[in-house]
Scaffold this motif. Structure first.
Motif, short mmCIF file in Angstrom:
data_model
loop_
_atom_site.label_atom_id
_atom_site.label_comp_id
_atom_site.label_asym_id
_atom_site.label_seq_id
_atom_site.Cartn_x
_atom_site.Cartn_y
_atom_site.Cartn_z
N THR A 31 -8.66 -8.74 7.08
CA THR A 31 -8.54 -7.62 6.16
C THR A 31 -7.14 -7.03 6.20
O THR A 31 -6.53 -6.75 5.17
CB THR A 31 -9.58 -6.53 6.49
OG1 THR A 31 -10.89 -7.11 6.43
CG2 THR A 31 -9.50 -5.36 5.54
N TYR A 65 -4.75 -9.32 4.44
CA TYR A 65 -4.93 -9.25 2.99
C TYR A 65 -4.27 -8.00 2.43
O TYR A 65 -3.58 -8.05 1.40
CB TYR A 65 -6.41 -9.28 2.63
CG TYR A 65 -6.65 -9.18 1.14
CD1 TYR A 65 -6.57 -10.32 0.34
CD2 TYR A 65 -6.92 -7.97 0.53
CE1 TYR A 65 -6.76 -10.24 -1.03
CE2 TYR A 65 -7.11 -7.88 -0.83
CZ TYR A 65 -7.03 -9.02 -1.61
OH TYR A 65 -7.21 -8.94 -2.96
N SER A 86 -5.14 -3.94 -3.14
CA SER A 86 -5.98 -3.23 -2.17
C SER A 86 -6.15 -1.77 -2.56
O SER A 86 -7.24 -1.21 -2.46
CB SER A 86 -5.36 -3.32 -0.77
OG SER A 86 -5.24 -4.66 -0.37
#
Length: 106
Positions: free
Chosen positions: A77, A80, A88
């Motif tokens: 996460t 990313y 995001s």
């Protein structure tokens, strides 16, 4: 993380919780029967104690695996978010809007 991985992680967490409960119950049983005497009882207590030792070791391994998977998910996460900051932010804003709408409907 895939749905399969999440389901597997949830299953492992449930199994670990169940195993903790069984260990606690077995320890309580050993304490309650500590005043009992006899060869059969002593043999049974020894077997239960050994099984508890093995169960604790397996629980420790399962806990370590669950922690490793959680760290792996957090790392993925984080990677990313660093690679796709605007996407995001958009996802977080959309999720916040959705939660706000759901709460507002009550």
């Amino acid at each position: 993380m895939t749905d399969y991985s999440e389901a597997t992680l949830a299953t492992k967490e449930k199994l670990a919780a169940d195993l903790r409960l069984v260990i606690a119950d077995a320890e309580e049983l050993l304490q309650i029967t500590s005043s009992q005497t006899g060869d059969k009882v002593a043999e049974l207590r020894a077997r239960v104690a050994e099984n508890l030792r093995v169960a604790r070791a397996k629980l420790s391994d399962a806990d370590a695996a669950i922690r490793d998977k959680a760290r792996e998910a957090a790392r993925a996460t984080d990677d990313y978010v660093h690679e796709n900051p605007w996407r995001s932010i958009g996802i977080a804003a959309g999720a916040g809007l959705l939660v706000g709408l759901l709460i507002g409907r009550r």
